[in-house]
Design a protein around this motif. Structure first.
Motif, PDB file in Angstrom:
ATOM      1  N   GLY A 183       0.552  -1.104   0.083  1.00 26.35           N
ATOM      2  CA  GLY A 183      -0.009   0.083  -0.012  1.00 26.35           C
ATOM      3  C   GLY A 183       0.731   1.443   0.001  1.00 26.35           C
ATOM      4  N   SER A 184       2.179   1.233  -0.527  1.00 27.97           N
ATOM      5  CA  SER A 184       2.979   2.242  -0.327  1.00 27.97           C
ATOM      6  C   SER A 184       4.100   2.086  -1.553  1.00 27.97           C
ATOM      7  CB  SER A 184       3.747   2.356   0.960  1.00 27.97           C
ATOM      8  OG  SER A 184       4.776   3.417   1.041  1.00 27.97           O
ATOM      9  N   PRO A 185       4.286   3.254  -2.255  1.00 26.06           N
ATOM     10  CA  PRO A 185       5.164   3.198  -3.382  1.00 26.06           C
ATOM     11  C   PRO A 185       6.837   2.860  -2.979  1.00 26.06           C
ATOM     12  CG  PRO A 185       4.527   5.369  -3.168  1.00 26.06           C
ATOM     13  CD  PRO A 185       3.934   4.455  -2.009  1.00 26.06           C
ATOM     14  N   ILE A 186       7.419   2.220  -3.772  1.00 22.40           N
ATOM     15  CA  ILE A 186       8.882   2.014  -3.567  1.00 22.40           C
ATOM     16  C   ILE A 186       9.562   3.287  -3.897  1.00 22.40           C
ATOM     17  CG2 ILE A 186      10.870   0.639  -4.411  1.00 22.40           C
ATOM     18  CD1 ILE A 186       8.745  -1.768  -4.776  1.00 22.40           C
ATOM     19  N   THR A 187      10.468   3.597  -3.096  1.00 20.55           N
ATOM     20  CA  THR A 187      11.186   4.782  -3.313  1.00 20.55           C
ATOM     21  C   THR A 187      12.897   4.842  -3.492  1.00 20.55           C
ATOM     22  OG1 THR A 187      11.315   5.383  -0.941  1.00 20.55           O
ATOM     23  CG2 THR A 187       9.266   6.243  -2.135  1.00 20.55           C
ATOM     24  N   GLU A 188      13.213   3.471  -3.179  1.00 23.51           N
ATOM     25  CA  GLU A 188      14.565   3.398  -3.021  1.00 23.51           C
ATOM     26  C   GLU A 188      14.953   1.734  -3.201  1.00 23.51           C
ATOM     27  OE1 GLU A 188      17.170   5.421   0.250  1.00 23.51           O
ATOM     28  OE2 GLU A 188      17.275   3.503   0.942  1.00 23.51           O
ATOM     29  N   VAL A 189      16.163   1.361  -3.850  1.00 19.78           N
ATOM     30  CA  VAL A 189      16.451  -0.087  -4.114  1.00 19.78           C
ATOM     31  C   VAL A 189      17.876  -0.192  -3.917  1.00 19.78           C
ATOM     32  CG1 VAL A 189      14.218  -0.639  -5.344  1.00 19.78           C
ATOM     33  CG2 VAL A 189      16.482  -0.019  -6.662  1.00 19.78           C
ATOM     34  N   GLU A 212      19.626 -10.377 -18.241  1.00 17.96           N
ATOM     35  CA  GLU A 212      19.544 -10.764 -16.948  1.00 17.96           C
ATOM     36  C   GLU A 212      18.549 -12.056 -16.605  1.00 17.96           C
ATOM     37  OE1 GLU A 212      16.471  -7.952 -16.198  1.00 17.96           O
ATOM     38  OE2 GLU A 212      18.243  -7.871 -17.369  1.00 17.96           O
ATOM     39  N   THR A 213      18.829 -12.917 -16.165  1.00 21.27           N
ATOM     40  CA  THR A 213      17.692 -13.768 -15.809  1.00 21.27           C
ATOM     41  C   THR A 213      17.754 -14.046 -14.275  1.00 21.27           C
ATOM     42  OG1 THR A 213      19.497 -15.595 -15.774  1.00 21.27           O
ATOM     43  CG2 THR A 213      18.318 -15.439 -17.767  1.00 21.27           C
ATOM     44  N   GLU A 214      18.293 -13.244 -13.565  1.00 21.15           N
ATOM     45  CA  GLU A 214      18.419 -13.311 -12.152  1.00 21.15           C
ATOM     46  C   GLU A 214      18.351 -11.866 -11.589  1.00 21.15           C
ATOM     47  OE1 GLU A 214      18.191 -16.670 -11.206  1.00 21.15           O
ATOM     48  OE2 GLU A 214      18.664 -16.935 -13.400  1.00 21.15           O
ATOM     49  N   ALA A 215      17.670 -11.665 -10.525  1.00 23.39           N
ATOM     50  CA  ALA A 215      17.782 -10.466  -9.956  1.00 23.39           C
ATOM     51  C   ALA A 215      17.132 -10.408  -8.395  1.00 23.39           C
ATOM     52  CB  ALA A 215      16.775  -9.318 -10.386  1.00 23.39           C
ATOM     53  N   VAL A 216      18.070  -9.785  -7.496  1.00 25.25           N
ATOM     54  CA  VAL A 216      17.675  -9.573  -6.147  1.00 25.25           C
ATOM     55  C   VAL A 216      17.453  -8.344  -5.761  1.00 25.25           C
ATOM     56  CG1 VAL A 216      18.200 -11.922  -5.408  1.00 25.25           C
ATOM     57  CG2 VAL A 216      19.938 -10.169  -5.227  1.00 25.25           C
ATOM     58  N   ALA A 217      16.548  -7.865  -5.114  1.00 27.03           N
ATOM     59  CA  ALA A 217      16.684  -6.345  -4.601  1.00 27.03           C
ATOM     60  C   ALA A 217      16.082  -6.160  -3.393  1.00 27.03           C
ATOM     61  CB  ALA A 217      15.831  -5.484  -5.719  1.00 27.03           C
ATOM     62  N   LEU A 218      16.566  -5.175  -2.533  1.00 29.00           N
ATOM     63  CA  LEU A 218      15.930  -4.768  -1.284  1.00 29.00           C
ATOM     64  C   LEU A 218      15.284  -3.453  -1.505  1.00 29.00           C
ATOM     65  CD1 LEU A 218      15.590  -4.886   1.779  1.00 29.00           C
ATOM     66  CD2 LEU A 218      17.887  -3.792   2.188  1.00 29.00           C
ATOM     67  N   ALA A 219      14.279  -3.172  -1.217  1.00 28.57           N
ATOM     68  CA  ALA A 219      13.466  -1.953  -1.582  1.00 28.57           C
ATOM     69  C   ALA A 219      12.940  -1.432  -0.123  1.00 28.57           C
ATOM     70  CB  ALA A 219      12.260  -2.527  -2.526  1.00 28.57           C
ATOM     71  N   ARG A 220      12.980   0.036  -0.303  1.00 23.99           N
ATOM     72  CA  ARG A 220      12.360   0.906   0.870  1.00 23.99           C
ATOM     73  C   ARG A 220      11.089   1.496   0.302  1.00 23.99           C
ATOM     74  NH1 ARG A 220      12.037   5.750   3.120  1.00 23.99           N
ATOM     75  NH2 ARG A 220      12.305   5.673   5.409  1.00 23.99           N
ATOM     76  N   HIS A 221      10.009   1.318   0.964  1.00 27.05           N
ATOM     77  CA  HIS A 221       8.784   1.966   0.398  1.00 27.05           C
ATOM     78  C   HIS A 221       8.548   3.367   1.094  1.00 27.05           C
ATOM     79  CE1 HIS A 221       6.705  -1.581  -1.158  1.00 27.05           C
ATOM     80  NE2 HIS A 221       7.899  -2.222  -0.660  1.00 27.05           N
TER      81      HIS A 221
END
Length: 335
Positions: free
Chosen positions: A196-202, A215-224
């Motif tokens: 319920g909140s947009p992602i602002t940082e990755v 790319e066939t692989e991706a990982v990310a830590l996101a901040r909303h």
């Protein structure tokens, strides 16, 4: 342009997703009628057009010039979304474009401005917004029954070695990227919907194993925007199919999966909030097309606006930038 009777729809691109749109039109009880199909592959266009009794074109400009349309659905390789949308807007036609809206921010902004200037609707095909179980999960989470969201995780797999996968998926120029733009945009949309909140940082990493061009692989830590942290893990190399999201809240947790539906976990008890429904994706495409038709009739804006689709693209592009720089990146459009 305001539509006063059944929407006359042209389908540009005759692949698998186009078949979903055709089936959705058949379920619309005459509110939407596919009257033309275009694909550079004549056989594909002819096969799809035969199902709808529609005319056939192998050049989208010829289809637009022929007239008799109110709107088009654009289901072509990602890099072609922008030029075809610009042509449709110039012809005064409403546009439903598949996700991602474009491969660059500049193209997306040009599409939005062209459709605004032409006075036509531009909607984006983030179809997960219309999946019944996901809508139920989003409503359950926003009710606050389990408290506020604390952390979330999204994991999805796809088989990039599948010979049935369109070859353009592996063409960096046509696809604009790999699994991040193709599958990851679903994951980004789903997390923004459920948190319920947009992602602002990755902070992200991508990998291109096996000598592929994308790319066939991706990982990310996101901040909303609300401070919630979430993780995205998409993989295209050999793992069994997975489509699962877990949302941890202050007083419990929710798991959403393609096979098991929506489950709530609280105080040691598990409760099914929504069971998976047969034909959910077909129902979602039908609801999406109905929403688009209503927007074209001038009654409501589309549920998935182009500005929202741009926000998803911005996150995907931030994933690529973060992976390239090896550092945390702020998503465009956010201070």
């Amino acid at each position: 342009m305001t539509i006063t009777s059944g929407l006359r729809l042209g389908v540009i691109g005759a692949g698998t997703i186009a078949e979903f749109h055709l089936a959705a039109a058949r379920r619309s009880a005459g509110r939407v009628n596919v009257v033309a199909v275009c694909d550079v592959r004549a056989e594909a266009a002819e096969k799809l057009a035969a199902e709808a009794g529609a005319r056939v074109h192998t050049d989208h400009r010829a289809m637009l010039d022929a007239g008799g349309l109110d709107a088009v659905v654009v289901t072509v390789p990602h890099a072609l979304h922008a030029p075809i949308t610009l042509d449709a807007a110039a012809a005064g036609l409403h546009v439903l474009v598949e996700k991602p809206i474009a491969t660059t921010r500049e193209d997306a902004l040009a599409m939005i401005e062209a459709c605004r200037a032409a006075g036509v609707v531009l909607a984006a095909g983030h179809v997960l917004r219309f999946v019944p179980t996901l809508r139920t999960a989003a409503a359950y989470l926003s009710s606050g029954e389990l408290g506020g969201v604390v952390v979330a995780s999204e994991r999805r797999t796809a088989d990039y070695a599948d010979p049935a996968r369109p070859r353009w998926f592996l063409d960096a120029g046509m696809a604009g990227g790999g699994i991040v733009l193709n599958v990851g945009t679903h994951s980004i949309d789903k997390l923004q919907m459920l948190v319920g909140s947009p992602i602002t940082e990755v902070t992200a990493h991508v990998a291109v194993p096996g000598g592929k061009a994308v790319e066939t692989e991706a990982v990310a830590l996101a901040r909303h925007a609300d401070g919630t942290r979430s993780t995205i893990n998409v993989t295209g190399t050999g793992l069994p199919f997975t489509d699962e999201t877990e949302i941890v809240c202050g007083e419990g947790a929710v798991r959403i999966s393609r096979g098991d539906g929506v489950w709530s976990f609280r105080a040691g008890a598990a409760t099914q909030v929504a069971a998976p429904e047969p034909g959910e994706m077909a129902a979602a495409f039908a609801a999406q097309l109905d929403d688009f038709a209503r927007a074209c009739a001038g009654r409501t804006p589309p549920q998935v606006t182009p500005e929202y689709a741009l926000s998803v693209l911005d996150v995907a592009l931030a994933v690529y930038e973060s992976a390239r720089l090896g550092s945390t990146v702020t998503v465009k459009g956010h201070p």
